[in-house]
Design an enzyme around this catalytic site. Structure first.
Site, PDB file in Angstrom:
ATOM      1  N   GLU A 198       1.394  -1.324   0.195  1.00 13.68           N
ATOM      2  CA  GLU A 198       0.207  -0.298   0.115  1.00 13.68           C
ATOM      3  C   GLU A 198       0.728   1.294  -0.277  1.00 13.68           C
ATOM      4  OE1 GLU A 198      -2.689  -0.331   3.803  1.00 13.68           O
ATOM      5  OE2 GLU A 198      -3.367   1.753   3.037  1.00 13.68           O
ATOM      6  N   CYS A 243      -1.724   9.481   1.813  1.00 12.67           N
ATOM      7  CA  CYS A 243      -0.953   8.666   0.744  1.00 12.67           C
ATOM      8  C   CYS A 243      -2.377   9.216  -0.040  1.00 12.67           C
ATOM      9  CB  CYS A 243      -1.023   6.807   0.844  1.00 12.67           C
ATOM     10  SG  CYS A 243      -2.393   6.564   1.756  1.00 12.67           S
TER      11      CYS A 243
HETATM   12  P1  NAD Z   1      11.235   6.193   3.632  1.00 12.61           P
HETATM   13  O1  NAD Z   1      10.918   5.507   2.805  1.00 12.61           O
HETATM   14  O2  NAD Z   1      11.846   6.395   4.797  1.00 12.61           O
HETATM   15  O3  NAD Z   1      10.421   5.089   4.913  1.00 12.61           O
HETATM   16  C1  NAD Z   1       8.522   4.993   4.389  1.00 12.61           C
HETATM   17  C2  NAD Z   1       8.166   4.063   5.548  1.00 12.61           C
HETATM   18  O4  NAD Z   1       8.746   2.873   5.772  1.00 12.61           O
HETATM   19  C3  NAD Z   1       8.685   4.322   6.946  1.00 12.61           C
HETATM   20  O5  NAD Z   1       7.080   3.784   7.900  1.00 12.61           O
HETATM   21  C4  NAD Z   1       9.929   3.471   7.035  1.00 12.61           C
HETATM   22  O6  NAD Z   1       9.931   3.092   8.596  1.00 12.61           O
HETATM   23  C5  NAD Z   1       9.005   2.189   6.246  1.00 12.61           C
HETATM   24  N1  NAD Z   1      10.302   1.261   5.558  1.00 12.61           N
HETATM   25  C6  NAD Z   1      12.283   2.044   5.380  1.00 12.61           C
HETATM   26  N2  NAD Z   1      12.669   1.524   5.042  1.00 12.61           N
HETATM   27  C7  NAD Z   1      12.186  -0.129   5.050  1.00 12.61           C
HETATM   28  C8  NAD Z   1      12.823  -1.191   5.543  1.00 12.61           C
HETATM   29  N3  NAD Z   1      13.736  -1.395   4.250  1.00 12.61           N
HETATM   30  N4  NAD Z   1      12.052  -2.353   5.459  1.00 12.61           N
HETATM   31  C9  NAD Z   1      10.493  -1.699   6.460  1.00 12.61           C
HETATM   32  N5  NAD Z   1      10.083  -0.519   7.008  1.00 12.61           N
HETATM   33  C10 NAD Z   1      11.368  -0.135   5.662  1.00 12.61           C
HETATM   34  O7  NAD Z   1      10.466   7.746   4.021  1.00 12.61           O
HETATM   35  P2  NAD Z   1      10.137   8.377   5.611  1.00 12.61           P
HETATM   36  O8  NAD Z   1      10.543   9.597   5.698  1.00 12.61           O
HETATM   37  O9  NAD Z   1       9.778   7.554   6.710  1.00 12.61           O
HETATM   38  O10 NAD Z   1       8.566   9.020   4.679  1.00 12.61           O
HETATM   39  C11 NAD Z   1       8.012   9.287   3.005  1.00 12.61           C
HETATM   40  C12 NAD Z   1       7.251   9.092   2.575  1.00 12.61           C
HETATM   41  O11 NAD Z   1       6.952   8.184   3.014  1.00 12.61           O
HETATM   42  C13 NAD Z   1       6.404  10.139   1.870  1.00 12.61           C
HETATM   43  O12 NAD Z   1       7.133  10.289   0.795  1.00 12.61           O
HETATM   44  C14 NAD Z   1       5.394   8.984   1.204  1.00 12.61           C
HETATM   45  O13 NAD Z   1       5.834   9.174  -0.564  1.00 12.61           O
HETATM   46  C15 NAD Z   1       5.952   7.730   2.048  1.00 12.61           C
HETATM   47  N6  NAD Z   1       4.577   6.875   2.931  1.00 12.61           N
HETATM   48  C16 NAD Z   1       3.582   6.586   2.423  1.00 12.61           C
HETATM   49  C17 NAD Z   1       3.157   6.119   3.180  1.00 12.61           C
HETATM   50  C18 NAD Z   1       1.787   5.470   2.451  1.00 12.61           C
HETATM   51  O14 NAD Z   1       0.452   6.019   3.430  1.00 12.61           O
HETATM   52  N7  NAD Z   1       1.109   4.978   1.901  1.00 12.61           N
HETATM   53  C19 NAD Z   1       2.765   6.623   4.706  1.00 12.61           C
HETATM   54  C20 NAD Z   1       4.357   7.020   5.143  1.00 12.61           C
HETATM   55  C21 NAD Z   1       4.847   6.683   4.372  1.00 12.61           C
END
Ligand code: NAD
Length: 451
Positions: free
Chosen positions: A247, A281
């Site tokens: 998602e 999102c």
């Molecule tokens: P990010 O890409 O660093 O992390 C996104 C999420 O993934 C975080 O919850 C993080 O803990 C988790 N994560 C990161 N690397 C991982 C790995 N290797 N294995 C498992 N989980 C991992 O980005 P961020 O700064 O935390 O969030 C910003 C971006 O994330 C936004 O631009 C948005 O696109 C996206 N986001 C989307 C949703 C959604 O509801 N689809 C929710 C939160 C963040």
């Protein structure tokens, strides 16, 4: 006074304290507590517990399973005020939005619980003396990864789906906003869920996903978060032949046709965009407005955006809380600077508020070129991009131009426009004349890179 809970791991029905990283309050950057880091041994314990829990849970009668799950939802409803306050402290959203998120999470849990009673199989006609039976079986222990923007409802969706299907689950929730998941799990514990069926861990996200996903005991992977991480985890799941539910991000277009009231729709758009400070999102982001009503729409949007009260989410009069972390402030500043340099007009907001707490106003940018970064990268924050279009065809083309396909919105009074949009906008959820992307009883998902 709002209280923040002591966050613990939950493995095989036992709570466990451990050292870890600080949890930051985004409204004032103070430390709320510590999120415990699970060791490899903890993860091994969680895997063993999930295997044991699956054996117990899959052989528990569906009606009994539903009873426990519904009891957990009832406990959460009783605890909504306390849970909401903790969520506002860690994530920043206004307290009323935190309550709504928790109640929506309960709706999802309750819908899933009763759906678990209807996992009917099929009997397929065959040769005389032979009968083909299709049974729906729980797949097995699930590894779930939930994000920081919806600390309770996102984990609730994963936990309720798995448990209602008869699966056990290891939930790796967000380290930045752990209380939502922690309090959710506590309600299941208090509702009498057998030990091992639900396990909660925190730590280094990459280390945990790399450890759990390859394990033969894990049978399904589910992740909500960014597209790059989702692709990485889906690849890993594929390598180990596991189904993966992803998602991911979106960049929702909003098509505003010239048959609607531009002032009312502009004002409604400001409210729609302000939800969770745009860190959603399905947040409405790229507004394509037919030319004849464009200026009126944009002015009304900007006016309503400027009136929103920004502040600490615990203050009941706050309408826009702080962003959840400093990364979002950096992203907003970068995207606004790039858009301005490329000729966009700033109609509202545009700059961080103060320097303590991650406050950023609802920002309305107009007349952005297609190559502005914000038009292509998901802002995931309070940034609205307003552009004129001549025709519905042009709006649909622009809406479909990006590799995302999660949610879209449209405003029109014409049934034939609505029909066209439903057939041609490439998304999982299209909302017409409102900003509600999904409810508990509707499916929720995307196409293209949105997962
Ligand atoms: P990010 O890409 O660093 O992390 C996104 C999420 O993934 C975080 O919850 C993080 O803990 C988790 N994560 C990161 N690397 C991982 C790995 N290797 N294995 C498992 N989980 C991992 O980005 P961020 O700064 O935390 O969030 C910003 C971006 O994330 C936004 O631009 C948005 O696109 C996206 N986001 C989307 C949703 C959604 O509801 N689809 C929710 C939160 C963040």
């Amino acid at each position: 006074m709002a209280e923040y809970p002591l966050i613990e791991l939950y493995i095989d029905g036992q709570w466990k304290r451990a050292s870890g990283q600080p949890i930051i309050n985004p409204a004032d950057e103070s430390v709320l507590g510590t999120v415990p880091t699970a060791t490899k041994a903890d993860l091994d314990d969680a895997l063993a517990a999930a295997e044991k829990g699956f054996a117990i849970w899959r052989s528990t009668a569906p009606a009994k399973r539903a009873q426990i799950i519904l009891k957990a939802a009832a406990l959460i409803r009783e605890r909504v005020d306390v849970m909401a306050a903790a969520m506002t402290l860690e994530q920043g959203k206004p307290i009323e939005q935190a309550k709504l998120e928790i109640l929506r999470g309960c709706d999802i849990i309750e819908w899933d619980a009763t759906e678990g009673l209807r996992l009917y199989g099929r009997v397929i006609p065959s040769e005389p003396g032979m009968r083909h039976t299709v049974l729906r079986q729980p797949i097995g222990p699930v590894a779930a990864f939930s994000p920081w923007n919806f600390p309770m409802s996102s984990p609730a969706r994963k936990v309720a789906g798995a448990l209602s299907a008869g699966c056990s689950i290891i939930l790796k929730a967000s380290e930045e906003t752990p209380a939502g998941a922690f309090q959710l799990v506590r309600a299941f514990h208090d509702a009498g869920l057998p030990a091992g069926v639900l396990n909660l861990v925190f730590g280094n996200p990459a280390e945990i996903s790399e450890y759990l996903i390859p394990q033969s005991r894990i049978r399904l992977v589910t992740f909500t978060g960014s597209i790059p991480v989702g692709k990485h985890l889906a690849e890993m799941a594929g390598r180990y032949m596991k189904p993966a539910i992803m998602e991911l991000g979106g960049h929702a277009p909003v098509i505003v046709c010239d048959d609607v009231d531009p002032v009312a729709t502009g004002a409604a758009s400001a409210i729609g965009k302000s939800r969770n400070a745009g860190q959603v999102c399905v947040a409405p982001t790229r507004f394509f407005v037919q030319e004849s009503i464009y200026e009126q729409f944009a002015q009304s949007f900007a006016e309503r955006a400027s009136q929103l009260k920004v502040g600490n989410g615990l203050d009941p009069s706050t309408q826009l809380g702080p962003l959840a972390n400093s990364r979002r402030i950096d992203a907003m500043e970068t995207l606004v600077a790039d858009a301005k340099a490329k000729g966009a007009r700033v109609l509202a907001g545009g700059q961080r508020i103060g320097n303590r707490g991650y406050f950023f106003p609802l920002t309305v940018l107009a007349d952005l070129p297609d190559d502005a970064r914000a038009m292509n990268e998901e802002p995931f924050g309070p940034l609205a991009l307003v552009n004129p279009v001549k025709t519905l065809d042009e709006a649909i083309e622009k809406a479909n131009a990006l590799p995302f396909g999660l949610a879209a919105y449209a405003f029109t009074k014409s049934a034939s426009n609505a029909e066209r949009l439903a057939e041609s906008v490439e998304v999982g959820n299209l909302s017409i004349n409102h900003f509600v992307a999904s409810v508990a009883e509707t499916p929720f998902g995307g196409v293209k890179d949105s997962g």
